[in-house]
Design an enzyme around this catalytic site. Structure first.
Site, PDB file in Angstrom:
ATOM      1  N   ASP A 264      -4.524 -32.477 -40.530  1.00  0.00           N
ATOM      2  CA  ASP A 264      -3.951 -31.529 -40.078  1.00  0.00           C
ATOM      3  C   ASP A 264      -2.216 -31.509 -41.347  1.00  0.00           C
ATOM      4  O   ASP A 264      -2.329 -33.065 -41.611  1.00  0.00           O
ATOM      5  CB  ASP A 264      -3.249 -31.993 -38.392  1.00  0.00           C
TER       6      ASP A 264
ATOM      7  N   HIS B  13      -6.910 -19.312 -38.934  1.00  0.00           N
ATOM      8  CA  HIS B  13      -5.496 -20.011 -38.530  1.00  0.00           C
ATOM      9  C   HIS B  13      -4.465 -19.912 -39.931  1.00  0.00           C
ATOM     10  O   HIS B  13      -3.500 -20.112 -39.953  1.00  0.00           O
ATOM     11  CB  HIS B  13      -5.386 -21.601 -37.597  1.00  0.00           C
TER      12      HIS B  13
HETATM   13  C1  HEM Z   1      -2.082 -27.364 -31.482  1.00  0.00           C
HETATM   14  C2  HEM Z   1      -1.655 -26.407 -32.539  1.00  0.00           C
HETATM   15  C3  HEM Z   1      -1.985 -26.275 -34.032  1.00  0.00           C
HETATM   16  C4  HEM Z   1      -3.254 -26.875 -34.603  1.00  0.00           C
HETATM   17  C5  HEM Z   1      -4.274 -27.632 -33.735  1.00  0.00           C
HETATM   18  C6  HEM Z   1      -2.736 -26.663 -35.845  1.00  0.00           C
HETATM   19  C7  HEM Z   1      -3.406 -26.535 -37.102  1.00  0.00           C
HETATM   20  C8  HEM Z   1      -3.712 -26.498 -38.008  1.00  0.00           C
HETATM   21  C9  HEM Z   1      -4.643 -27.298 -39.320  1.00  0.00           C
HETATM   22  C10 HEM Z   1      -6.087 -27.990 -38.843  1.00  0.00           C
HETATM   23  C11 HEM Z   1      -4.272 -26.462 -40.041  1.00  0.00           C
HETATM   24  C12 HEM Z   1      -5.298 -26.777 -41.826  1.00  0.00           C
HETATM   25  C13 HEM Z   1      -4.996 -27.640 -42.460  1.00  0.00           C
HETATM   26  C14 HEM Z   1      -3.591 -27.754 -43.421  1.00  0.00           C
HETATM   27  O1  HEM Z   1      -3.476 -27.169 -43.466  1.00  0.00           O
HETATM   28  O2  HEM Z   1      -2.616 -27.913 -42.117  1.00  0.00           O
HETATM   29  C15 HEM Z   1      -3.069 -25.532 -40.009  1.00  0.00           C
HETATM   30  C16 HEM Z   1      -2.516 -25.860 -41.139  1.00  0.00           C
HETATM   31  C17 HEM Z   1      -1.313 -24.478 -40.824  1.00  0.00           C
HETATM   32  N1  HEM Z   1      -0.445 -24.512 -39.931  1.00  0.00           N
HETATM   33 FE1  HEM Z   1      -0.611 -24.687 -38.225  1.00  0.00          FE
HETATM   34  N2  HEM Z   1      -1.385 -25.635 -36.546  1.00  0.00           N
HETATM   35  C18 HEM Z   1      -0.958 -25.724 -34.719  1.00  0.00           C
HETATM   36  C19 HEM Z   1       0.334 -25.020 -34.379  1.00  0.00           C
HETATM   37  C20 HEM Z   1       0.752 -24.109 -35.920  1.00  0.00           C
HETATM   38  C21 HEM Z   1       2.117 -23.627 -35.467  1.00  0.00           C
HETATM   39  C22 HEM Z   1       2.855 -23.349 -34.561  1.00  0.00           C
HETATM   40  C23 HEM Z   1       2.814 -23.460 -36.440  1.00  0.00           C
HETATM   41  C24 HEM Z   1       3.669 -22.143 -37.009  1.00  0.00           C
HETATM   42  C25 HEM Z   1       3.989 -21.229 -36.606  1.00  0.00           C
HETATM   43  C26 HEM Z   1       1.284 -23.908 -37.463  1.00  0.00           C
HETATM   44  C27 HEM Z   1       1.634 -23.736 -38.990  1.00  0.00           C
HETATM   45  C28 HEM Z   1       0.786 -23.426 -39.829  1.00  0.00           C
HETATM   46  C29 HEM Z   1       0.772 -23.265 -41.585  1.00  0.00           C
HETATM   47  C30 HEM Z   1       1.987 -23.234 -42.277  1.00  0.00           C
HETATM   48  C31 HEM Z   1      -0.335 -23.997 -41.827  1.00  0.00           C
HETATM   49  C32 HEM Z   1      -0.488 -24.157 -43.883  1.00  0.00           C
HETATM   50  C33 HEM Z   1      -1.684 -22.844 -44.355  1.00  0.00           C
HETATM   51  C34 HEM Z   1      -1.904 -23.101 -45.201  1.00  0.00           C
HETATM   52  O3  HEM Z   1      -0.224 -22.875 -46.234  1.00  0.00           O
HETATM   53  O4  HEM Z   1      -2.632 -22.982 -45.601  1.00  0.00           O
HETATM   54  N3  HEM Z   1       0.470 -23.935 -36.795  1.00  0.00           N
HETATM   55  N4  HEM Z   1      -2.608 -25.846 -38.437  1.00  0.00           N
END
Ligand code: HEM
Ligand code: CU
Lengths: 421, 172
Positions: free
Chosen positions: A238, A328
């Site tokens: 993450d 996501h």
């Molecule tokens: C428990 C809740 C969440 C989990 C488990 C989660 C998990 C992840 C994972 C595994 C990734 C892919 C790896 C990474 O790029 O870090 C990711 C990417 C991302 N997440 Fe989340 N996330 C959560 C909530 C959120 C929320 C609330 C937001 C924004 C409103 C968000 C925004 C993003 C963004 C902007 C990316 C990167 C996308 C990219 O540039 O490739 N996430 N998240």
């Protein structure tokens, strides 16, 4: 920003122009922050090669653990600095919403922060022996929305500093929401965090009531202490997609701010409960499709290594997108969000409460996102995820709060002083 | 003795740096200056006697000459004294340090609850937590240091500071 507790390697001859290797490395990390572990490791390896031609062997330098940070930089520490093992966020509500008690508290805290981050006890510290250097302690202060409802401060509200609108998937509990002030205490170990947090809370007691407290952990290092992208409790890497370098700076620091907010950023704290039992019952294939990245390496389903860019156009044999339309990482990706970005700094939590006489354990992510402008960056992305995101079946926001984080303060000054000019 | 050690220390450092032993001139008036760390003043809120309180701080003397803290001024107090703790009848009591407080060369002195302190008496105002108190420290070499000390909660037992008399007689 220099390590006090460990011996600094002698600068190798001929290295002078670039400064000692350690500093070079630190500079790199300052930008790379919590995110692009790939880039960091690459940079360090590069430095290693550069040094190999010199006769002085240089021991590996920890970049995440055993650090010392200063509150007197352009920006507060604890934002783009690496995420250490332990973080506690403490929210406070001003007992009397007025400028004078607020400034008194900020002055007291500034003295405390200056001492604690230097490894010194605070003035009048009843437990002075708990203060120490080399524990990666950062203390970061933020101001909540109500502060900017004070008459003299109404015109000082940072651009885009808004409350997060309600989301359809939210199940917010009042006890995890809001706050006039936040203090974020992070360090290598929980004892240091306990100590610093308690001292700050005691000094706040005259002026503010304690609100929510959120504890989180993170593992941002490999076995040898080198920085890596940490994992959340779903087991996912993450932070891979976090911006770095100039992009990070543009993403996080307020652009063209009012003078008092120079070097500042805005923060949203979301307490997001994760249904770990349901996740455990989900097949690994489904889990990977929910995000659009592999579980083991964190590589996009269209790539081979974590740092590969997502290929959002790629389709498989069946003609379906390799990274599903509701994945996501696709739904939140800048390419699908008009280049909107944020710096995410996740913290894992597990909390056990007694309900009807029986212990009930819940878990999730204390999700922190830093943005130059919350209204412009975080809010639209969050709304898009609320509308459609495969992850929503496993995650539920139960807390929400926003804070404006001013820049660092000079040695003989106090935090956010210029707000009150 | 302390002086000798300091000189020895200097020589050792020079030798380690690989320099020829050319001892640098000792104590000069434009050498490193005295400084103060972690100043604070105990709040009078909730104190049994709110007409007096004490200031605590650490004085750092990086120079080559010993100095003494001989006094202090504070606009909020009609009387300010430098106090030390002494044993009287098996009890620690405070009394005025007539010769001031010694800050050894190349060392520091902690003014702490239960130890030496700056006594602020006949206060003109109460001190609430978070107030800032301006003090000026006076030293034996004629120098002065302006200090702004935050008022903080008092966390240790207050007994040493209860005496209504600024310089209790040994029997009190
Ligand atoms: C428990 C809740 C969440 C989990 C488990 C989660 C998990 C992840 C994972 C595994 C990734 C892919 C790896 C990474 O790029 O870090 C990711 C990417 C991302 N997440 Fe989340 N996330 C959560 C909530 C959120 C929320 C609330 C937001 C924004 C409103 C968000 C925004 C993003 C963004 C902007 C990316 C990167 C996308 C990219 O540039 O490739 N996430 N998240
Ligand atoms: Cu006294």
């Amino acid at each position: 920003m220099t390590g006090v507790s460990e011996p600094t390697p002698e600068p190798a001859p001929g290295n002078g122009a670039d400064g000692p290797p350690r500093l070079q490395r630190r500079r790199l990390l300052g930008y790379a922050g919590v995110a692009s572990a790939g880039a960091v490791v690459g940079g360090v390896a590069g430095a290693g090669i550069a040094r190999a031609s010199t006769p002085v062997p240089v021991a590996p330098q920890p970049a995440v653990i055993r650090q010392d940070y200063s509150p007197h930089e352009t920006h507060q520490a604890g934002i783009t600095t690496p995420v250490p093992a332990v973080t506690r966020l403490l929210a406070f509500t001003l007992t009397e919403l007025a400028v004078e008690p607020l400034t008194k508290l900020l002055k007291l805290w500034s003295g405390d922060i200056q001492a604690l981050m230097a490894g010194r006890p605070i003035p009048g510290d009843p437990t002075p022996d708990l203060a120490r250097t080399g524990v990666s302690l950062t203390i970061t202060v933020g101001l909540g929305p109500r502060v900017f409802s004070l008459a003299p401060l109404r015109s000082k509200r940072p651009d885009g500093f808004v409350e997060i609108p309600a989301m359809a998937h939210d199940r917010l509990q009042e006890r995890w929401c809001g706050g006039d002030l936040v203090v974020i205490v992070a360090a290598d170990d929980a004892t240091t965090v306990d100590y610093a947090a308690r001292r700050l809370a005691r000094d706040a007691a005259t002026f503010a009531r304690p609100g929510w407290v959120q504890d989180g952990s993170w593992r941002g290092t490999d076995a040898s202490g080198e920085p890596v992208t940490g994992r959340n409790l779903f087991g996912q890497l993450d932070g891979s997609g976090n911006p770095s370098g100039d992009l990070l700076a543009q993403t996080v620091w307020a652009a063209d701010p009012q003078p008092w907010f120079a070097g500042g950023t805005t923060l949203v704290v979301r307490r997001i409960q994760m249904d770990l039992d349901f996740w455990d019952r989900t097949t690994a294939e489904r889990q990977e499709k929910v995000i659009g990245r592999r579980l083991d390496t964190g590589a996009p389903l269209t790539g081979t290594v974590e740092t590969d860019a997502l290929d959002l156009a790629a389709v498989g044999e069946s003609g379906a997108p390799v990274i599903p339309l509701d994945a996501h990482a696709r739904r939140s990706h800048p390419d699908e969000n008009s280049a909107r970005r944020m710096l995410r700094r996740g913290l894992n939590y597990t909390s056990t409460e007694v309900v009807d006489g029986r212990p009930v354990t819940t878990a999730g992510l204390v999700f922190l996102a830093f943005c130059a402008d919350l209204a412009e960056q975080f809010v639209p992305v969050q709304q898009r995820l609320d509308a459609n995101d495969a992850l929503n079946d496993w995650t539920t926001a139960i807390g929400s709060a926003v804070f404006a984080l001013p820049g660092g303060f000079a040695k003989d000054d106090w935090i956010a002083r210029a707000l009150f000019d | 003795m302390r002086r000798v050690l300091t000189v020895l220390g200097t020589v050792i450092v020079l030798a380690m740096a690989g320099c020829e032993a050319t001892p640098s001139p000792l104590a000069s008036s434009d050498g490193p200056r005295l400084s103060v760390e972690g100043p604070w003043v105990r709040t009078t809120t909730g104190a049994r006697d709110a007409t007096m309180t004490a200031a605590f701080l650490t004085i750092v003397n990086p120079g080559d000459a010993d100095v003494r803290l001989v006094g202090a001024d504070c606009a909020d107090a009609a009387m300010v004294q430098v106090h030390e703790m002494v044993m009287a009848d098996d009890k620690m009591v405070m009394q005025e340090a007539k010769d001031g407080l010694f800050v050894p060369a190349g060392s520091h002195l902690h003014l702490t609850p239960g130890g030496p302190h700056i006594m602020l008496m006949q206060l003109r105002t109460g001190f609430a937590v978070g107030d800032q108190v301006a003090l000026t420290l006076r030293f034996s070499d004629g120098s002065t240091l302006a200090v702004t000390a935050p008022v903080k909660e008092f966390v240790e037992e207050e007994d040493h500071y209860h005496s209504p008399s600024p310089t209790p007689s040994p029997s009190s």
